[in-house]
Design an enzyme around this catalytic site. Structure first.
Site, PDB file in Angstrom:
ATOM      1  N   CYS A 244      -3.319   1.062   6.735  1.00 34.79           N
ATOM      2  CA  CYS A 244      -3.457   0.175   7.890  1.00 34.79           C
ATOM      3  C   CYS A 244      -4.084   0.858   9.098  1.00 34.79           C
ATOM      4  CB  CYS A 244      -2.097  -0.374   8.275  1.00 34.79           C
ATOM      5  SG  CYS A 244      -0.894   0.929   8.500  1.00 34.79           S
TER       6      CYS A 244
ATOM      7  N   ASN B 237       0.806  -1.232   0.000  1.00 32.28           N
ATOM      8  CA  ASN B 237       0.000   0.000   0.000  1.00 32.28           C
ATOM      9  C   ASN B 237       0.837   1.280   0.000  1.00 32.28           C
ATOM     10  OD1 ASN B 237       0.832  -0.504   2.613  1.00 32.28           O
ATOM     11  ND2 ASN B 237      -0.985   0.400   3.522  1.00 32.28           N
TER      12      ASN B 237
ATOM     13  N   GLU C  65       7.951   2.261  14.549  1.00 32.03           N
ATOM     14  CA  GLU C  65       8.706   2.936  13.502  1.00 32.03           C
ATOM     15  C   GLU C  65       8.637   4.429  13.800  1.00 32.03           C
ATOM     16  OE1 GLU C  65       7.079   1.078   9.772  1.00 32.03           O
ATOM     17  OE2 GLU C  65       9.039   0.100   9.825  1.00 32.03           O
TER      18      GLU C  65
ATOM     19  N   GLU D 246       4.702  -4.314  11.957  1.00 32.28           N
ATOM     20  CA  GLU D 246       3.694  -3.277  11.708  1.00 32.28           C
ATOM     21  C   GLU D 246       2.549  -3.952  10.973  1.00 32.28           C
ATOM     22  OE1 GLU D 246       3.650  -0.406  12.847  1.00 32.28           O
ATOM     23  OE2 GLU D 246       5.718   0.075  13.372  1.00 32.28           O
TER      24      GLU D 246
HETATM   25  P1  NDP Z   1       1.021  -9.371   3.526  1.00 34.17           P
HETATM   26  O1  NDP Z   1       1.005  -9.641   4.963  1.00 34.17           O
HETATM   27  O2  NDP Z   1       0.328 -10.285   2.597  1.00 34.17           O
HETATM   28  O3  NDP Z   1       2.537  -9.275   3.011  1.00 34.17           O
HETATM   29  C1  NDP Z   1       3.497  -8.409   3.586  1.00 34.17           C
HETATM   30  C2  NDP Z   1       4.880  -8.769   3.042  1.00 34.17           C
HETATM   31  O4  NDP Z   1       5.316 -10.013   3.597  1.00 34.17           O
HETATM   32  C3  NDP Z   1       4.901  -8.969   1.532  1.00 34.17           C
HETATM   33  O5  NDP Z   1       6.148  -8.516   1.026  1.00 34.17           O
HETATM   34  C4  NDP Z   1       4.753 -10.458   1.407  1.00 34.17           C
HETATM   35  O6  NDP Z   1       5.181 -10.946   0.174  1.00 34.17           O
HETATM   36  C5  NDP Z   1       5.624 -10.942   2.555  1.00 34.17           C
HETATM   37  N1  NDP Z   1       5.327 -12.303   3.018  1.00 34.17           N
HETATM   38  C6  NDP Z   1       4.182 -13.025   2.865  1.00 34.17           C
HETATM   39  N2  NDP Z   1       4.296 -14.230   3.472  1.00 34.17           N
HETATM   40  C7  NDP Z   1       5.529 -14.277   4.025  1.00 34.17           C
HETATM   41  C8  NDP Z   1       6.252 -15.249   4.812  1.00 34.17           C
HETATM   42  N3  NDP Z   1       5.711 -16.405   5.157  1.00 34.17           N
HETATM   43  N4  NDP Z   1       7.497 -14.947   5.211  1.00 34.17           N
HETATM   44  C9  NDP Z   1       8.054 -13.744   4.900  1.00 34.17           C
HETATM   45  N5  NDP Z   1       7.441 -12.800   4.162  1.00 34.17           N
HETATM   46  C10 NDP Z   1       6.188 -13.048   3.736  1.00 34.17           C
HETATM   47  O7  NDP Z   1       0.457  -7.873   3.403  1.00 34.17           O
HETATM   48  P2  NDP Z   1      -0.029  -7.087   2.111  1.00 34.17           P
HETATM   49  O8  NDP Z   1       1.107  -6.854   1.198  1.00 34.17           O
HETATM   50  O9  NDP Z   1      -1.277  -7.758   1.620  1.00 34.17           O
HETATM   51  O10 NDP Z   1      -0.405  -5.669   2.771  1.00 34.17           O
HETATM   52  C11 NDP Z   1      -1.612  -5.380   3.376  1.00 34.17           C
HETATM   53  C12 NDP Z   1      -1.518  -5.571   4.883  1.00 34.17           C
HETATM   54  O11 NDP Z   1      -0.466  -4.799   5.420  1.00 34.17           O
HETATM   55  C13 NDP Z   1      -2.759  -5.125   5.584  1.00 34.17           C
HETATM   56  O12 NDP Z   1      -3.213  -6.100   6.483  1.00 34.17           O
HETATM   57  C14 NDP Z   1      -2.335  -3.894   6.363  1.00 34.17           C
HETATM   58  O13 NDP Z   1      -3.038  -3.668   7.521  1.00 34.17           O
HETATM   59  C15 NDP Z   1      -0.904  -4.138   6.602  1.00 34.17           C
HETATM   60  N6  NDP Z   1      -0.207  -2.864   6.750  1.00 34.17           N
HETATM   61  C16 NDP Z   1       0.234  -2.481   7.991  1.00 34.17           C
HETATM   62  C17 NDP Z   1       0.836  -1.265   8.181  1.00 34.17           C
HETATM   63  C18 NDP Z   1       1.361  -0.847   9.513  1.00 34.17           C
HETATM   64  O14 NDP Z   1       2.283  -0.057   9.568  1.00 34.17           O
HETATM   65  N7  NDP Z   1       0.855  -1.337  10.616  1.00 34.17           N
HETATM   66  C19 NDP Z   1       1.017  -0.333   7.069  1.00 34.17           C
HETATM   67  C20 NDP Z   1       0.561  -0.845   5.813  1.00 34.17           C
HETATM   68  C21 NDP Z   1      -0.034  -2.076   5.683  1.00 34.17           C
HETATM   69  P3  NDP Z   1       4.156 -11.025  -1.069  1.00 34.17           P
HETATM   70  O15 NDP Z   1       3.193  -9.895  -0.956  1.00 34.17           O
HETATM   71  O16 NDP Z   1       5.039 -10.881  -2.220  1.00 34.17           O
HETATM   72  O17 NDP Z   1       3.478 -12.344  -0.889  1.00 34.17           O
END
Ligand code: NDP
Length: 480
Positions: free
Chosen positions: A283, A152, A454, A249
């Site tokens: 988020c 995002n 962060e 996060e």
């Molecule tokens: P995901 O949790 O699907 O993925 C986050 C990252 O982790 C991606 O790069 C993903 O790769 C990677 N990943 C997935 N599975 C694994 C694993 N088993 N081991 C290591 N890395 C892994 O999140 P999204 O990309 O769908 O983002 C949306 C989510 O992020 C929402 O739930 C949102 O709330 C949260 N978010 C939180 C924020 C905060 O600061 N608290 C800010 C922004 C978003 P890939 O996508 O390539 O599978």
């Protein structure tokens, strides 16, 4: 293809390709066009990135902090100089309107680099008097840090993780989401131009499995993830096996509480910003909008009038206020929540339809705590308005969730504002505003929304460790 980078990965100061890795097609969500084709990192690429980071970090940690800071501040200046072209790339990659990416995404990343660059030389230890003897502490780097980004805010997330990590003398291997892989590669190039030694910021592409292999590598000292709660649980557990440091996060379902005495236009404006900015893919959004009964009708009327005027369209057009969602998968997920809310009896005030990957700004009223819309993270432009009577009631309902990322309160009564914020279980809170995240303020969640912080000075603690040194000043008094 209009945004094809020189190669898929950036390792040890150079572009790197290995076409044996599975294909990743990067799609412009506004048009459906494939704008770049990349390959997932193979084990050889992952190994090269970790080896480069391990090697480069040793020297970097011994540099004067002021020197490290100067390089980060130079990178901030370059980001500002390249502002428009970086914003255009971010818009192609994410679908977010240019009017947002010009002011929010990379600019916030530049602020982080400037801020942590300035903080680097201010970090000191303490001396502890112990009679004749004394002790002192040193704040040392952790080593190689892995950054895993969500889709995002891809470039902001890369900067928010790299800035404190590099300021404290660490190296980073960053894996963006495969949905939005382009911005981090730009950051890697900018760092080299700013004078960052090769190997300190490496970018490897891939899906979850690539992230998983980074997290468990014995060379890695810390993992910082921005992502969903389910991914966070997996990554936290994998990191725990090697007793690694973590920052998590994660997601949220944050309450935004609007009392009868709130300024109506500000409250409506904040609720819209906290649900529709970035098409709701934020988020910390205040997705449970609790409105006190006395102001409810006026609130919904102004909200509907203003929400229906939001301009959807080509995100490259500066008059567009809302672009498409990031992917077809995300649109399906969001529309599932919209249909579910209708089926559970929530009142649709406006929106509720889609066209391609565009979803109209949607407001549901009369949402109750037991509805799915009130308990699960939607990550789209869907606002749930809930009614409440008393302060005591709303605080207890607001806290009835496993999430604890953010919370907000709108009221003219400052005593009440502070009392309510004090009682809410959330890591990041706002009074009479919403979703502002300046780099000076720590950001992060409590409960299942995260671990660590962060931004702010607090972030330095999560990218460093304390070494305590006892200094004996007299003879050793041994009993044997
Ligand atoms: P995901 O949790 O699907 O993925 C986050 C990252 O982790 C991606 O790069 C993903 O790769 C990677 N990943 C997935 N599975 C694994 C694993 N088993 N081991 C290591 N890395 C892994 O999140 P999204 O990309 O769908 O983002 C949306 C989510 O992020 C929402 O739930 C949102 O709330 C949260 N978010 C939180 C924020 C905060 O600061 N608290 C800010 C922004 C978003 P890939 O996508 O390539 O599978």
């Amino acid at each position: 293809m209009i945004a094809q980078p020189n190669a898929s990965h950036f390792v040890n100061g150079c572009w790197m390709e290995d076409s044996d890795g599975a294909l990743i097609e990067v799609i412009n969500p506004a048009t459906g066009e494939v704008i770049a084709a990349l390959h997932e990192a193979t084990p050889a690429v992952i190994d090269a990135a970790l080896a480069a980071a391990t090697q480069a970090q040793k020297d970097w940690a011994t540099r004067k902090p002021i020197e490290r800071g100067r390089i980060l501040r130079r990178a901030a200046d370059l980001i500002r100089a390249y502002g428009e072209s970086l914003a255009r790339l971010e818009t192609l990659d994410t679908g977010k309107p240019l009017q947002e990416t010009l002011v929010a995404d990379w600019p916030s990343g530049a602020d982080a680099l400037e801020y942590f660059g300035g903080l680097a030389p201010t970090v000191t230890g303490e001396t502890i008097p112990l009679g004749g003897d004394f002790a002192y502490t040193l704040r040392e780097a952790l080593g190689v840090c892995v950054g895993l980004g969500a889709w995002n805010y891809p470039s902001q997330i890369a900067c928010w993780k790299a800035a404190p990590a590099l300021a404290m003398g660490n190296a980073m291997v960053f894996k963006p989401s495969e949905v939005t892989p382009l911005g981090a590669l730009q950051l890697a190039e900018i760092f080299i131009e700013a004078g960052l030694p090769a190997g300190l910021f490496n970018v490897v592409q891939g899906r979850g499995a690539v992230g998983a292999s980074l997290v468990t590598d014995r060379r890695v000292a810390k993992v910082s993830l921005t992502g969903s709660v389910p991914t966070g649980r997996k990554v936290y557990a994998a990191a725990a096996d090697g007793v690694r440091n973590v920052t998590m996060e994660l997601g949220g379902k944050s309450p935004l509480i609007i009392f009868d005495d709130a300024d109506l236009e500000s409250a409506v404006g904040a609720a819209m910003l906290g649900n529709f900015y970035s098409a709701g893919q934020v988020c910390s959004n205040g997705t449970r909008v609790f409105v006190q009964k006395g102001i409810k009708d006026a609130f919904l009327a102004r909200l509907k009038a203003r929400a229906e005027k939001i301009v959807l369209g080509d995100p490259m057009d500066m008059t567009t206020q809302m672009g498409p969602l990031v992917s077809a998968v995300q649109v399906e997920k969001v529309m599932g929540y919209v249909e579910g809310a209708v089926a559970q009896g929530a009142t649709l005030i406006c929106g509720g339809t889609r066209a391609g990957l565009f979803v109209e700004p949607t407001v549901f009223a009369d949402v109750t705590d037991d509805m799915v819309l009130a308990s699960e993270e939607v990550f789209g432009p869907v606002m749930a308005v809930l009614n409440f009577d008393s302060e005591e009631e709303v605080v207890s309902r607001a806290n009835k969730t496993d999430f604890g990322l953010a919370a907000g309160v709108f009221t003219a009564d400052m005593t009440r504002a502070h009392r309510v914020i004090g009682a809410l279980q959330a890591g990041t809170c706002w009074i009479n505003t919403y979703n502002l995240t300046p780099v000076e303020m720590p950001f992060g969640g409590s409960k299942m929304s995260g671990v660590g912080r962060e931004n702010g000075k607090a972030a330095l603690d999560y990218y460093s460790q304390i070494k305590s040194v006892y200094v004996g000043m007299g003879p050793v008094d041994a009993p044997y």
